[in-house]
Scaffold this motif. Structure first.
Motif, PDB file in Angstrom:
ATOM      1  N   HIS A   1      -7.923   8.198   2.181  1.00 55.18           N
ATOM      2  CA  HIS A   1      -7.032   7.695   3.235  1.00 55.18           C
ATOM      3  C   HIS A   1      -5.792   7.184   2.504  1.00 55.18           C
ATOM      4  CE1 HIS A   1     -10.050   7.781   6.531  1.00 55.18           C
ATOM      5  NE2 HIS A   1     -10.893   7.626   5.527  1.00 55.18           N
ATOM      6  N   THR A   2      -4.675   7.900   2.636  1.00 58.12           N
ATOM      7  CA  THR A   2      -3.515   7.665   1.775  1.00 58.12           C
ATOM      8  C   THR A   2      -2.396   6.931   2.507  1.00 58.12           C
ATOM      9  OG1 THR A   2      -2.464   9.775   2.307  1.00 58.12           O
ATOM     10  CG2 THR A   2      -4.066   9.766   0.505  1.00 58.12           C
ATOM     11  N   SER A   3      -1.631   6.172   1.741  1.00 60.41           N
ATOM     12  CA  SER A   3      -0.465   5.445   2.229  1.00 60.41           C
ATOM     13  C   SER A   3       0.639   5.557   1.190  1.00 60.41           C
ATOM     14  CB  SER A   3      -0.808   3.967   2.468  1.00 60.41           C
ATOM     15  OG  SER A   3      -1.917   3.826   3.331  1.00 60.41           O
ATOM     16  N   ALA A   4       1.864   5.258   1.607  1.00 58.77           N
ATOM     17  CA  ALA A   4       2.994   5.337   0.680  1.00 58.77           C
ATOM     18  C   ALA A   4       4.000   4.253   1.001  1.00 58.77           C
ATOM     19  CB  ALA A   4       3.659   6.710   0.753  1.00 58.77           C
ATOM     20  N   TRP A   5       4.588   3.718  -0.069  1.00 56.83           N
ATOM     21  CA  TRP A   5       5.671   2.742   0.010  1.00 56.83           C
ATOM     22  C   TRP A   5       6.757   3.234  -0.946  1.00 56.83           C
ATOM     23  CZ3 TRP A   5       0.581   1.744  -1.096  1.00 56.83           C
ATOM     24  CH2 TRP A   5      -0.183   1.185  -0.062  1.00 56.83           C
ATOM     25  N   GLY A   6       7.539   4.205  -0.511  1.00 58.11           N
ATOM     26  CA  GLY A   6       8.498   4.825  -1.405  1.00 58.11           C
ATOM     27  C   GLY A   6       7.778   5.616  -2.481  1.00 58.11           C
ATOM     28  N   ALA A   7       8.099   5.334  -3.756  1.00 56.28           N
ATOM     29  CA  ALA A   7       7.476   6.062  -4.864  1.00 56.28           C
ATOM     30  C   ALA A   7       6.065   5.577  -5.163  1.00 56.28           C
ATOM     31  CB  ALA A   7       8.338   5.916  -6.121  1.00 56.28           C
ATOM     32  N   LEU A   8       5.683   4.422  -4.613  1.00 63.09           N
ATOM     33  CA  LEU A   8       4.347   3.889  -4.848  1.00 63.09           C
ATOM     34  C   LEU A   8       3.386   4.436  -3.800  1.00 63.09           C
ATOM     35  CD1 LEU A   8       2.485   1.881  -6.377  1.00 63.09           C
ATOM     36  CD2 LEU A   8       3.148   0.165  -4.656  1.00 63.09           C
ATOM     37  N   HIS A   9       2.257   4.945  -4.257  1.00 62.12           N
ATOM     38  CA  HIS A   9       1.242   5.479  -3.358  1.00 62.12           C
ATOM     39  C   HIS A   9      -0.045   4.675  -3.507  1.00 62.12           C
ATOM     40  CE1 HIS A   9       3.494   9.236  -2.426  1.00 62.12           C
ATOM     41  NE2 HIS A   9       4.016   8.983  -3.619  1.00 62.12           N
ATOM     42  N   GLY A  10      -0.793   4.633  -2.444  1.00 61.11           N
ATOM     43  CA  GLY A  10      -2.088   3.988  -2.486  1.00 61.11           C
ATOM     44  C   GLY A  10      -3.086   4.798  -1.691  1.00 61.11           C
ATOM     45  N   MET A  11      -4.364   4.685  -2.057  1.00 61.12           N
ATOM     46  CA  MET A  11      -5.364   5.413  -1.279  1.00 61.12           C
ATOM     47  C   MET A  11      -6.717   4.744  -1.406  1.00 61.12           C
ATOM     48  SD  MET A  11      -6.150   8.894  -3.415  1.00 61.12           S
ATOM     49  CE  MET A  11      -7.375   8.938  -4.735  1.00 61.12           C
ATOM     50  N   PHE A  12      -7.435   4.744  -0.289  1.00 63.05           N
ATOM     51  CA  PHE A  12      -8.839   4.425  -0.283  1.00 63.05           C
ATOM     52  C   PHE A  12      -9.602   5.727  -0.467  1.00 63.05           C
ATOM     53  CE2 PHE A  12      -7.263   0.712   2.029  1.00 63.05           C
ATOM     54  CZ  PHE A  12      -8.041  -0.312   1.494  1.00 63.05           C
ATOM     55  N   LEU A  13     -10.448   5.779  -1.480  1.00 65.90           N
ATOM     56  CA  LEU A  13     -11.243   6.975  -1.770  1.00 65.90           C
ATOM     57  C   LEU A  13     -12.704   6.671  -1.485  1.00 65.90           C
ATOM     58  CD1 LEU A  13     -11.277   9.886  -3.025  1.00 65.90           C
ATOM     59  CD2 LEU A  13     -11.797   8.777  -5.199  1.00 65.90           C
ATOM     60  N   LEU A  14     -13.323   7.517  -0.647  1.00 64.35           N
ATOM     61  CA  LEU A  14     -14.716   7.361  -0.286  1.00 64.35           C
ATOM     62  C   LEU A  14     -15.433   8.685  -0.513  1.00 64.35           C
ATOM     63  CD1 LEU A  14     -12.849   5.776   2.059  1.00 64.35           C
ATOM     64  CD2 LEU A  14     -15.118   4.977   2.720  1.00 64.35           C
ATOM     65  N   GLU A  15     -16.723   8.620  -0.747  1.00 62.91           N
ATOM     66  CA  GLU A  15     -17.484   9.852  -0.910  1.00 62.91           C
ATOM     67  C   GLU A  15     -17.484  10.646   0.388  1.00 62.91           C
ATOM     68  OE1 GLU A  15     -21.849  11.431  -2.461  1.00 62.91           O
ATOM     69  OE2 GLU A  15     -21.578   9.329  -1.937  1.00 62.91           O
ATOM     70  N   ARG A  16     -17.680   9.967   1.516  1.00 65.60           N
ATOM     71  CA  ARG A  16     -17.612  10.588   2.840  1.00 65.60           C
ATOM     72  C   ARG A  16     -16.862   9.664   3.768  1.00 65.60           C
ATOM     73  NH1 ARG A  16     -21.615  11.235   6.184  1.00 65.60           N
ATOM     74  NH2 ARG A  16     -22.935   9.572   5.328  1.00 65.60           N
ATOM     75  N   SER A  17     -16.130  10.245   4.711  1.00 65.50           N
ATOM     76  CA  SER A  17     -15.454   9.453   5.737  1.00 65.50           C
ATOM     77  C   SER A  17     -14.916  10.411   6.790  1.00 65.50           C
ATOM     78  CB  SER A  17     -14.313   8.629   5.133  1.00 65.50           C
ATOM     79  OG  SER A  17     -13.666   7.859   6.127  1.00 65.50           O
ATOM     80  N   ARG A  18     -15.327  10.217   8.010  1.00 61.16           N
ATOM     81  CA  ARG A  18     -14.888  11.119   9.076  1.00 61.16           C
ATOM     82  C   ARG A  18     -13.535  10.686   9.601  1.00 61.16           C
ATOM     83  NH1 ARG A  18     -18.580  14.679  11.250  1.00 61.16           N
ATOM     84  NH2 ARG A  18     -17.350  14.776  13.166  1.00 61.16           N
TER      85      ARG A  18
ATOM     86  N   ALA B   1     -16.094   1.942  -1.223  1.00 62.60           N
ATOM     87  CA  ALA B   1     -14.754   2.527  -1.215  1.00 62.60           C
ATOM     88  C   ALA B   1     -14.047   2.080  -2.484  1.00 62.60           C
ATOM     89  CB  ALA B   1     -13.964   2.099   0.018  1.00 62.60           C
ATOM     90  N   ASP B   2     -13.120   2.908  -2.945  1.00 64.18           N
ATOM     91  CA  ASP B   2     -12.268   2.558  -4.083  1.00 64.18           C
ATOM     92  C   ASP B   2     -10.824   2.652  -3.641  1.00 64.18           C
ATOM     93  OD1 ASP B   2     -14.034   2.301  -6.590  1.00 64.18           O
ATOM     94  OD2 ASP B   2     -14.784   4.126  -5.624  1.00 64.18           O
ATOM     95  N   PHE B   3     -10.041   1.670  -4.036  1.00 64.61           N
ATOM     96  CA  PHE B   3      -8.607   1.701  -3.729  1.00 64.61           C
ATOM     97  C   PHE B   3      -7.828   1.863  -5.024  1.00 64.61           C
ATOM     98  CE2 PHE B   3      -4.397  -0.018  -3.275  1.00 64.61           C
ATOM     99  CZ  PHE B   3      -3.972   0.521  -2.065  1.00 64.61           C
ATOM    100  N   PHE B   4      -6.835   2.758  -5.008  1.00 65.90           N
ATOM    101  CA  PHE B   4      -5.989   3.005  -6.187  1.00 65.90           C
ATOM    102  C   PHE B   4      -4.519   2.920  -5.802  1.00 65.90           C
ATOM    103  CE2 PHE B   4      -9.837   5.564  -6.824  1.00 65.90           C
ATOM    104  CZ  PHE B   4     -10.259   5.118  -8.073  1.00 65.90           C
TER     105      PHE B   4
END
Length: 789
Positions: free
Chosen positions: A187-204, A229-232
């Motif tokens: 599940h990805t988001s963006a703030w200009g050049a900075l990106h973030g995402m929650f990564l899950l093994e499964r998610s509908r 979940a992992d956030f990066f």
């Protein structure tokens, strides 16, 4: 129609990600100093590029390296099969230490009394640019782990959030074609050049929104469930972020700058961009290579060069190749270092930009069910639909899935509707359902109302026919008469040609209630023209699941009961990888074309192809190599074209305005042919069945596995050559995906090489058939001068 299979039977060095998820272990690229504090009810963890603040009430806020809050949420949701949905009402954070000595946040959530014994405890740890979150859930045995969600709100994003399936390509240890499997869902988001995402093994995707992320739990050996979940934070693409964040040795992703990876004409420059990620802690020298093959296996590009990729970093390269005439190429980019390999594939396709056909209210060519994946946009998708000749859609109504009717009306595309009733309804409920849903159909401007979908279970028994008439169809027909509706009525699209159901349907009075008859000719490892001796077995691999035999049986019943329009509201060519019951990619293209040609020949009013994209609604672009439902698309998971898409476009271009002139007559019963008259000249669709009607015939006796050949491998060993006369000095052959070959014509004679793949021929002499006379028998049309050489 068939059970699922997981084709991967081994975990390579690069296949450890699923194991790390399952074990709750996170591999981080580099350990940076972590600081922790607890004051005034807040608990804070900080590492390079990230900090997490947990507060009384359950709030967990994720901040970037500058201390700006980018994501925050305070609730966890569980679902219980007995008591329903429960959302936490608060939470108490404490600073704790993990078993390996790392500082962590512990969040004990509170619930109201209705949640009973449910307890949820969250744990958060941090590393460089990364937060790991997990929730231990305990409670009643009626808890449903697939119903777990956590809340989050993304603050001040520069673009809309997205849902990205992160996959990897793997080679099957048993042979066959490579395929994609899941790394995780981002599940990805963006703030200009900075990106973030929650990564899950499964998610509908369907169970996630701007407030909640679906985070299913996995059962723990000692009881309870764990949701993770992992956030990066990152500045690169989600796949590379996953590779680096999870410490994977290598990762490769490919893409192009073209919508659907399509070009319009020969000679254009096709460019493929590859991103290679090094997730290890050390710089790595790798062999970076790529190759491209055409549909015949000719290698159009092949290059390998050593490159060095910095630790926890990426390298981007762009490769180019000249586009051929209409056709499809397979491109692979690989990175190898010692025993480790990562690679990715895509298809590059050339398809004329002008529409293949339509749109036309009389066209046979449609799509089931609706455009549930609108990438890169709804307009781009509909442009492609019309480019390949799609004229209509099975389901469209305001407030429904896909696009509203107005989107199709603007393009002159007719649309129908299918809605599902209950066969357990009371008479009052059935009447109410009919009134409400007929109203929906009328408001949508639907031409046809298909009353239900595959309500003929158990198959080939006929037991459900009467309840369908009484509780679904007749209430709709009665309501339509009462309000003088003009929408045409179809029965529910039957799964397979269910003759006992049809006979009971007729006996119960249903036949006279419908304007059109709908069914779904599911097909196993049979060519579309196969008519089994025994079509009665509806089990997973039974002869019931065939195309042409079922269609002929329906027409025979219509000869007995009265003619109706025939609608194939779902038609199929499933490409589940390395599975003998399903089509290879090459067979699928051939079968798409032949299915549509046979439907046209038999006067089918509409064929709605199921479906346009691989994967499924609610899990868009997710890879599931063993699940048959994820492989029915005309398009690949990455939105590139399968050969099937080109075959559909080819059929629409050649046959949409054609009129069937009859089956061609040959002395050899294995040689088959359909004759069509078209505005562009007469057409002959020819093939030969010397190699039989069963596909993937050498499959093992046990299981579903079959090592499928690559798409460029010709699967038909037997070639039959015919000499025929031509109507002029030129003649042309067009294969299933639309590639044109000029034939050599000498003295108005040419030779055709036939096998199990259908091909279209123009410029041949076709002698029309004749009806039976008083003293002469009927004769089918035939090719002039045809004889085997």
């Amino acid at each position: 129609m068939t059970s699922a299979r997981t084709p991967s039977r081994d975990l390579s060095r690069r296949g450890f990600l699923g194991a790390t998820f399952a074990a709750g272990v996170l591999l981080v690229a580099e350990r940076s100093p972590v600081t922790a504090s607890a004051a005034a009810g807040d608990v804070t963890l900080s590492a390079a590029g990230i900090s997490v603040v947990a507060s009384v009430g359950g709030r967990i806020a994720i901040r970037d390296g500058a201390g700006v809050v980018r994501s925050q949420g305070s609730r966890f949701q569980v679902k219980d099969s007995r008591t329903g949905v429960h959302v936490s009402t608060g939470g108490q954070p404490t600073l704790v230490t993990t078993a390996d000595g790392a500082p962590a946040i512990r969040m004990a959530y509170t619930f109201d009394a209705a949640a009973g014994p449910t307890t949820v405890v969250g744990t958060v740890t941090v590393a460089t640019g990364h937060a790991h979150l997990e929730w231990r859930v305990d409670g009643a045995p009626t808890l449903l782990p697939d119903g777990f969600l956590f809340s989050r709100a993304i603050l001040s994003a520069s673009e809309a959030d997205d849902y990205i399936a992160v996959t990897e390509w793997v080679r099957d240890a048993g042979g066959g074609i490579p395929y994609e499997r899941m790394v995780g869902v981002a599940h990805t988001s963006a703030w200009g050049a900075l990106h973030g995402m929650f990564l899950l093994e499964r998610s509908r995707q369907a169970w996630s929104n701007s407030t909640w992320i679906h985070s299913p739990g996995v059962a723990l050996p000692g009881g309870g469930h764990l949701s993770r979940a992992d956030f990066f934070f990152s500045s690169t693409r989600p796949s590379a972020t996953a590779s680096i964040g999870l410490g994977r040795e290598l990762g490769v992703e490919v893409w192009t700058d073209r919508d659907f990876i399509l070009w319009a004409q020969a000679g254009e420059t096709m460019s493929v961009t590859a991103l290679v990620a090094n997730g290890s802690d050390a710089d790595k020298t790798v062999d970076l290579g790529w190759w491209v093959r055409d549909y015949d296996g000719a290698q159009l590009a092949n290059d390998t060069r050593p490159v060095t990729i910095a630790a926890r970093s990426t390298l981007e390269r762009t490769f180019t190749v000249a586009a051929p005439a209409q056709g499809i190429l397979v491109a692979e980019v690989f990175a190898r270092s010692g025993d480790d390999e990562a690679f990715a594939r895509t298809t590059l396709a050339v398809l004329p930009s002008e529409p293949a056909a339509g749109p036309s209210a009389q066209s046979m060519f449609g799509i089931a069910n609706y455009p549930w994946l609108q990438r890169p946009s709804a307009d781009a998708l509909l442009d492609l639909w019309q480019r390949v000749g799609v004229s209509r859609v099975r389901i469209a109504y305001d407030g429904g899935p896909g696009l509203p009717p107005a989107a199709y009306d603007e393009r002159g595309m007719p649309h129908n509707i299918e809605l599902q009733p209950s066969l357990d309804a009371t008479p009052e409920a059935a009447a109410a359902w009919a009134a409400a849903n007929l109203g929906t159909a009328i408001a949508a401007g639907a031409e046809y109302f298909e009353v239900g979908n595959e309500l003929n279970r158990p198959f080939n028994t006929g037991v459900a026919a009467q309840s369908y008439i009484d509780k679904a169809l007749r209430p709709v027909v009665d309501r339509a008469a009462a309000v003088r509706a003009t929408v045409k009525i179809m029965n529910n699209g039957l799964a397979g040609m269910d003759e006992p159901w049809v006979r009971n349907f007729h006996a119960g009075g249903g036949w006279d209630l419908i304007d059109a008859f709908a069914f779904h000719p599911g097909r196993g490892n049979f060519t579309p023209d196969y008519v089994p001796d025994d079509e009665s077995d509806p089990s997973a691999h039974g002869g019931y699941w065939n195309f042409y035999g079922g269609l002929l049986r329906l027409k025979a019943l219509m000869a007995e009961y009265g003619e109706k329009e025939i609608w194939l509201t779902e038609a199929y060519a499933c490409t589940r990888p390395n599975a003998w019951w399903n089509d290879t990619y090459r067979h699928a293209a051939e079968n798409v074309f032949l299915t549509l040609a046979l439907a046209k020949a038999e006067g089918v009013r509409g064929v709605n192809w199921y479906q346009f994209h691989d994967s499924v609604l609610g899990n868009a672009q997710v890879a599931d190599p063993g699940n048959v439902e994820y492989h029915f698309g005309l398009m690949n998971r990455d939105l590139s074209a399968k050969p099937s898409l080109l075959a559909y476009a080819n059929a629409a271009r050649l046959l949409d305005d054609a009129v069937f002139g009859g089956w061609l007559e040959f002395g050899n019963p294995q040689t088959k042919g359909l004759y069509f008259e078209s505005p562009g000249g007469d057409l002959a669709v020819l093939w030969n069945r010397a190699d039989g009607y069963l596909l993937n015939a050498g499959h093992p006796d046990e299981g579903d596995y079959f090592p499928a050949p690559e798409v460029w491998v010709d699967p038909w060993p037997t070639k039959t050559t015919l000499s025929v006369t031509t109507s002029g000095d030129t003649a042309v052959a067009v294969d299933a995906i639309g590639r044109r070959t000029d034939l050599t014509v000498t003295g108005r004679t040419t030779r055709l090489v036939l096998d199990g793949a259908p091909r279209v021929y123009r410029g041949l002499t076709i002698i029309p058939g004749r009806a039976a006379g008083r003293t002469t028998p009927a004769r089918r049309p035939r090719l002039g001068g045809a004889h085997r050489v």
